[in-house]
Design a protein around this motif. Structure first.
Motif, PDB file in Angstrom:
ATOM      1  N   ARG A 217       8.338  19.198 133.647  1.00 59.11           N
ATOM      2  CA  ARG A 217       7.872  20.451 134.175  1.00 59.11           C
ATOM      3  C   ARG A 217       6.493  20.801 133.438  1.00 59.11           C
ATOM      4  NH1 ARG A 217      13.493  21.248 134.427  1.00 59.11           N
ATOM      5  NH2 ARG A 217      14.058  21.863 136.469  1.00 59.11           N
ATOM      6  N   PRO A 218       5.659  21.499 133.873  1.00 53.02           N
ATOM      7  CA  PRO A 218       4.451  21.960 133.219  1.00 53.02           C
ATOM      8  C   PRO A 218       4.739  22.461 131.893  1.00 53.02           C
ATOM      9  CG  PRO A 218       4.372  22.319 135.552  1.00 53.02           C
ATOM     10  CD  PRO A 218       5.630  22.037 135.227  1.00 53.02           C
ATOM     11  N   ASP A 219       5.762  22.998 131.548  1.00 53.91           N
ATOM     12  CA  ASP A 219       5.902  23.823 130.463  1.00 53.91           C
ATOM     13  C   ASP A 219       6.380  22.670 129.218  1.00 53.91           C
ATOM     14  OD1 ASP A 219       8.484  23.054 131.289  1.00 53.91           O
ATOM     15  OD2 ASP A 219       9.256  25.188 131.251  1.00 53.91           O
ATOM     16  N   GLY A 220       6.434  21.333 129.663  1.00 59.29           N
ATOM     17  CA  GLY A 220       6.840  20.482 128.745  1.00 59.29           C
ATOM     18  C   GLY A 220       8.396  20.197 128.823  1.00 59.29           C
ATOM     19  N   SER A 221       9.174  20.812 129.504  1.00 59.68           N
ATOM     20  CA  SER A 221      10.571  20.595 129.449  1.00 59.68           C
ATOM     21  C   SER A 221      10.888  19.461 130.248  1.00 59.68           C
ATOM     22  CB  SER A 221      11.445  21.780 129.887  1.00 59.68           C
ATOM     23  OG  SER A 221      11.007  22.227 131.364  1.00 59.68           O
ATOM     24  N   ILE A 222      12.359  18.777 130.368  1.00 57.46           N
ATOM     25  CA  ILE A 222      12.603  17.504 130.937  1.00 57.46           C
ATOM     26  C   ILE A 222      13.985  17.725 131.541  1.00 57.46           C
ATOM     27  CG2 ILE A 222      13.046  16.260 129.275  1.00 57.46           C
ATOM     28  CD1 ILE A 222      12.125  14.026 130.669  1.00 57.46           C
TER      29      ILE A 222
ATOM     30  N   ASP B  33      10.814  18.953 119.820  1.00 51.23           N
ATOM     31  CA  ASP B  33       9.467  18.979 119.960  1.00 51.23           C
ATOM     32  C   ASP B  33       8.939  18.092 120.990  1.00 51.23           C
ATOM     33  OD1 ASP B  33      10.400  16.714 119.062  1.00 51.23           O
ATOM     34  OD2 ASP B  33       9.284  16.249 117.442  1.00 51.23           O
ATOM     35  N   PHE B  34       9.961  17.652 121.956  1.00 59.48           N
ATOM     36  CA  PHE B  34       9.536  16.966 123.281  1.00 59.48           C
ATOM     37  C   PHE B  34       8.848  17.630 124.260  1.00 59.48           C
ATOM     38  CE2 PHE B  34      10.344  15.248 127.128  1.00 59.48           C
ATOM     39  CZ  PHE B  34      10.144  13.916 127.122  1.00 59.48           C
ATOM     40  N   ASP B  35       7.457  16.911 124.625  1.00 57.42           N
ATOM     41  CA  ASP B  35       6.821  17.464 125.573  1.00 57.42           C
ATOM     42  C   ASP B  35       6.476  16.543 126.719  1.00 57.42           C
ATOM     43  OD1 ASP B  35       4.859  18.965 127.111  1.00 57.42           O
ATOM     44  OD2 ASP B  35       3.556  19.209 125.387  1.00 57.42           O
ATOM     45  N   SER B  36       7.122  16.746 127.789  1.00 60.11           N
ATOM     46  CA  SER B  36       6.992  15.719 128.903  1.00 60.11           C
ATOM     47  C   SER B  36       5.519  15.793 129.412  1.00 60.11           C
ATOM     48  CB  SER B  36       7.759  16.241 130.151  1.00 60.11           C
ATOM     49  OG  SER B  36       7.350  17.452 130.758  1.00 60.11           O
ATOM     50  N   THR B  37       4.833  16.704 129.076  1.00 59.81           N
ATOM     51  CA  THR B  37       3.347  16.509 129.573  1.00 59.81           C
ATOM     52  C   THR B  37       2.344  15.659 129.004  1.00 59.81           C
ATOM     53  OG1 THR B  37       2.302  18.544 128.331  1.00 59.81           O
ATOM     54  CG2 THR B  37       3.499  18.960 130.515  1.00 59.81           C
ATOM     55  N   THR B  38       2.872  15.216 127.946  1.00 54.69           N
ATOM     56  CA  THR B  38       2.108  14.238 126.871  1.00 54.69           C
ATOM     57  C   THR B  38       2.516  12.726 127.377  1.00 54.69           C
ATOM     58  OG1 THR B  38       3.759  14.368 125.091  1.00 54.69           O
ATOM     59  CG2 THR B  38       1.896  15.836 125.136  1.00 54.69           C
TER      60      THR B  38
ATOM     61  N   VAL C 211      -0.154  12.853 137.356  1.00 60.22           N
ATOM     62  CA  VAL C 211      -1.190  14.013 137.619  1.00 60.22           C
ATOM     63  C   VAL C 211      -2.451  13.807 138.013  1.00 60.22           C
ATOM     64  CG1 VAL C 211      -1.733  16.262 136.464  1.00 60.22           C
ATOM     65  CG2 VAL C 211       0.469  15.618 136.315  1.00 60.22           C
ATOM     66  N   GLU C 212      -2.927  12.781 137.344  1.00 58.09           N
ATOM     67  CA  GLU C 212      -4.319  12.379 137.292  1.00 58.09           C
ATOM     68  C   GLU C 212      -4.634  11.749 138.918  1.00 58.09           C
ATOM     69  OE1 GLU C 212      -5.451  10.169 134.098  1.00 58.09           O
ATOM     70  OE2 GLU C 212      -5.178  11.657 132.560  1.00 58.09           O
ATOM     71  N   ARG C 213      -3.822  11.074 139.094  1.00 57.27           N
ATOM     72  CA  ARG C 213      -3.813  10.003 140.329  1.00 57.27           C
ATOM     73  C   ARG C 213      -3.492  10.888 141.528  1.00 57.27           C
ATOM     74  NH1 ARG C 213      -2.139   3.955 139.322  1.00 57.27           N
ATOM     75  NH2 ARG C 213      -2.841   3.883 141.457  1.00 57.27           N
ATOM     76  N   GLY C 214      -2.497  11.925 141.374  1.00 59.64           N
ATOM     77  CA  GLY C 214      -2.018  12.735 142.606  1.00 59.64           C
ATOM     78  C   GLY C 214      -1.338  12.081 143.521  1.00 59.64           C
ATOM     79  N   GLU C 215      -0.596  10.811 143.221  1.00 59.49           N
ATOM     80  CA  GLU C 215       0.165   9.969 144.207  1.00 59.49           C
ATOM     81  C   GLU C 215       1.141   9.341 143.220  1.00 59.49           C
ATOM     82  OE1 GLU C 215      -2.796   6.290 144.035  1.00 59.49           O
ATOM     83  OE2 GLU C 215      -2.493   7.393 145.886  1.00 59.49           O
TER      84      GLU C 215
ATOM     85  N   GLY D   8       0.942  25.026 146.507  1.00 63.58           N
ATOM     86  CA  GLY D   8      -0.416  24.517 146.075  1.00 63.58           C
ATOM     87  C   GLY D   8      -0.628  24.342 144.567  1.00 63.58           C
ATOM     88  N   ARG D   9       0.545  24.470 143.741  1.00 66.71           N
ATOM     89  CA  ARG D   9       0.475  24.296 142.291  1.00 66.71           C
ATOM     90  C   ARG D   9       1.364  23.335 141.894  1.00 66.71           C
ATOM     91  NH1 ARG D   9       1.259  29.945 139.575  1.00 66.71           N
ATOM     92  NH2 ARG D   9       3.226  29.992 140.914  1.00 66.71           N
ATOM     93  N   LEU D  10       1.209  22.532 140.702  1.00 67.23           N
ATOM     94  CA  LEU D  10       1.842  21.644 140.254  1.00 67.23           C
ATOM     95  C   LEU D  10       3.273  21.951 139.667  1.00 67.23           C
ATOM     96  CD1 LEU D  10       2.018  18.657 139.480  1.00 67.23           C
ATOM     97  CD2 LEU D  10       1.169  19.024 137.168  1.00 67.23           C
TER      98      LEU D  10
END
Length: 615
Positions: free
Chosen positions: A98-103, A114-119, A127-131, A158-160
């Motif tokens: 999720r955008p908050d870094g949880s998984i 300290d795990f951050d899924s967004t990294t 996210v970058e490619r959108g597919e 409309g939001r991630l």
């Protein structure tokens, strides 16, 4: 080499047959090679594209599962949806970041604080490619297996809302790629962006750069080959020729490469070539055997003609031999022509024998006459040589006499010159003697004058003595001086008398010398005139001797020229004699050569009747 006509015909025929078969085999080989190249290219393209489509279906199926799980995962029970996704898609683990870094994971894995899924890479790439994306293969830390991650972004309103991911073990995929073997030495590989190996028959090369397979497998080369349809490029792998075809996997960064071994791919073509060459050798061997037997039978007539010609050319030279004229083929025609040729040769030999005997007789007579003429010419040349030697001696004597005359003439001229010089010297002596006589006369006059002076001096001294005596004692010193002067005057008078006597004697003798010199001058003049007459006579003798020498020289030149011409004639006679001898030798050799042929009795009888008779 190839001296036999039969062998040449056999070789030429075999070469033509072999050339025709080689051309046929070459055309067939090139045709089969063209079709084989097309088939190999099609087969290689079919293998690469077929397996690439299978891999594409495998990845596409899992990507579709990931995209179909978007709504269930975003529902009220996301864990159950993740578990169903993992079980239905064969994922090792399914999860959502999720955008908050949880998984949240399907297997209940608790992430560290300290795990951050967004990294994570799968999260950021999706996210970058959108597919839906597929990550690069990596080794799972728990199972130690090769896995790839599928990830797809989830949007809500409309939001991630998060990124759904799943790890799939690709060991089966690697095994399928390793099982691709179009030929025993061929193989396939799966790579990412033309850089890193995903699958290879050698498991140790997994995750290694693609260049470890071959230095030519660069990303540019793989990309260029992947853009081409139904084509391949040559490649060297482990020093063996290979063919490479590349098929990109749609929807991924992967590409499947199929490496086909060149030798194994063209093994059938080489087998066709080998069988064609073996067939060629068998056909040539059978053709050589059959053609050799046929030529041996066909050219038997030529062999008989050859044997007959060898009998004529060697041994007794039998010109009575004839060949059988059987059949109408070329051998029979050659036999007939041979018989006609031998008949003409026999007639020619008879004529040559007659002519050679005539030439031999004529050459013998020419040689005998030439030898006689040579002897007579040599005798004449010897006489001319003696005459020439005598003329040379006479010429030498005359030249010696002329030289002596020239020397005597030169001496006479020298004597005349000397005599003239003597006459001139005597004239000068006469003039000198006359001068001496004149000088003596002058001296006599001077002496006379001195005598008179001495006499006057004596008188003066006497007068002085008288005056001194008169003076007495005062004139005594003057008297002494006057006495001394008188003594000197007396001595001068005596000396003048002696000088006068000597001069008179010298004048007399000078007169006698002048008379003798005049006589000598007259004698020298006579000598000069006599020497001049002798010089004239010697000049005339010298001129006459020179004319004789020139005449004898001309005679000598004429004799020498005659001797030279006689020597040349003798040399020509010798050459003629030698030529006649050689002609006789050639006639003898010609007779011997003609005698080496056996002629018919009729031809020999005609030859004897036509023989020349010696006188």
């Amino acid at each position: 080499m190839l001296s036999s006509l039969r062998l040449r015909i056999l070789v030429v025929t075999l070469v033509v047959v072999a050339l025709a078969l080689v051309i046929n085999v070459s055309v067939s080989y090139l045709t089969v090679q063209t079709h084989n190249e097309e088939q190999i290219g099609q087969q290689l393209d079919a293998v690469a594209n077929g397996n690439a489509r299978a891999i594409e279906e495998w990845t596409s199926a899992r990507a579709d599962m990931m995209e179909a799980a978007r709504d269930p995962v975003m529902g009220d029970d996301p864990r159950t949806a993740l578990i169903q996704l993992a079980e239905s898609g064969g994922f090792l683990s399914a999860y959502i970041g999720r955008p908050d870094g949880s998984i949240m994971t399907s297997d209940g894995w608790d992430a560290p604080g300290d795990f951050d899924s967004t990294t994570r890479g799968w999260y950021r790439d999706a996210v970058e490619r959108g597919e839906t994306i597929i990550s690069r293969p990596f080794v799972d830390a728990v199972s130690g297996q090769q896995v790839v991650s599928f990830a797809t972004p989830v949007h809500k309103d409309g939001r991630l809302a998060g990124v759904i991911g799943g790890d799939v073990v690709i060991d089966d995929l690697i095994a399928e790629v390793a099982a691709i073997h179009p030929t025993p030495s061929s193989f396939a590989f799966l790579s990412v962006d033309g850089e890193t190996l995903i699958a290879h028959p050698d498991a140790e090369l997994t995750q290694q750069p693609l260049t470890v397979v071959s230095d030519g497998l660069t990303p540019e080369f793989i990309a260029r080959l992947g853009r081409q349809d139904a084509t391949w490029e040559p490649l060297r792998v482990d020093d063996r020729a290979k063919r490479l075809a590349v098929a990109p996997i749609d929807g991924t960064d992967w590409e499947l490469g199929v490496v086909l071994d060149e030798d194994e791919a063209t093994a059938g073509l080489r087998a066709i070539l080998e069988s064609s060459l073996i067939t060629l050798v068998i056909i040539i061997a059978v053709t050589a055997l059959l053609l050799s037997l046929w030529l041996k039978r066909t050219l038997a007539g030529l062999e008989r003609a050859r044997d007959a010609l060898e009998d004529i050319a060697s041994g007794e030279g039998d010109l009575t031999r004839r060949l059988p004229e059987q059949g109408r083929d070329e051998a029979a025609q050659i036999a007939a022509a041979f018989n006609r040729f031998v008949g003409k040769m026999e007639a020619v030999m008879v004529t040559i024998r007659q002519s050679s005997e005539s030439v031999r007789v004529a050459a013998t007579e020419i040689s005998t006459g030439g030898q006689d003429l040579s002897r007579r010419t040599e005798n004449a040349a010897s006489s001319l040589q003696q005459t020439s030697a005598s003329m040379e001696e006479i010429t030498s004597t005359v030249e010696h006499t002329a030289e002596s005359s020239r020397q005597a003439n030169g001496l006479a001229e020298s004597a005349s010159v000397v005599a003239r010089r003597g006459g001139e010297a005597v004239g000068k002596v006469v003039d000198t003697m006359q001068g001496i006589r004149d000088s003596s006369a002058q001296i006599s006059e001077i002496v006379t004058l001195m005598d008179g002076i001495a006499f006057q001096t004596n008188l003066l001294a006497l007068n002085a003595s008288v005056e001194a005596a008169r003076a007495g004692e005062d004139g005594r010193g003057f008297a002494v001086v006057a006495g001394e002067v008188r003594q000197l005057a007396g001595r001068s008078a005596d000396a003048a008398k002696q000088i006068k006597g000597l001069i008179d004697t010298s004048s007399a003798r000078t007169e006698e010398g002048a008379a003798q010199v005049r006589v000598a001058g007259e004698t020298m003049e006579e000598i000069v005139q006599s020497v001049a007459r002798v010089t004239d006579v010697l000049g005339e003798i010298t001129a006459a001797t020179g004319e004789q020498s020139d005449g004898i020289g001309q005679v000598n030149v004429a004799v020498s020229e005659l001797d030279r011409m006689t020597q040349q004639n003798a040399a020509l006679v010798e050459e003629s004699t030698t030529a006649a001898e050689q002609l006789k030798d050639q006639a003898d050799r010609l007779t011997e050569a003609v005698a080496g042929f056996t002629l018919s009795e009729q031809a020999q009888a005609d030859s004897r009747q036509a023989m020349p008779r010696l006188a």
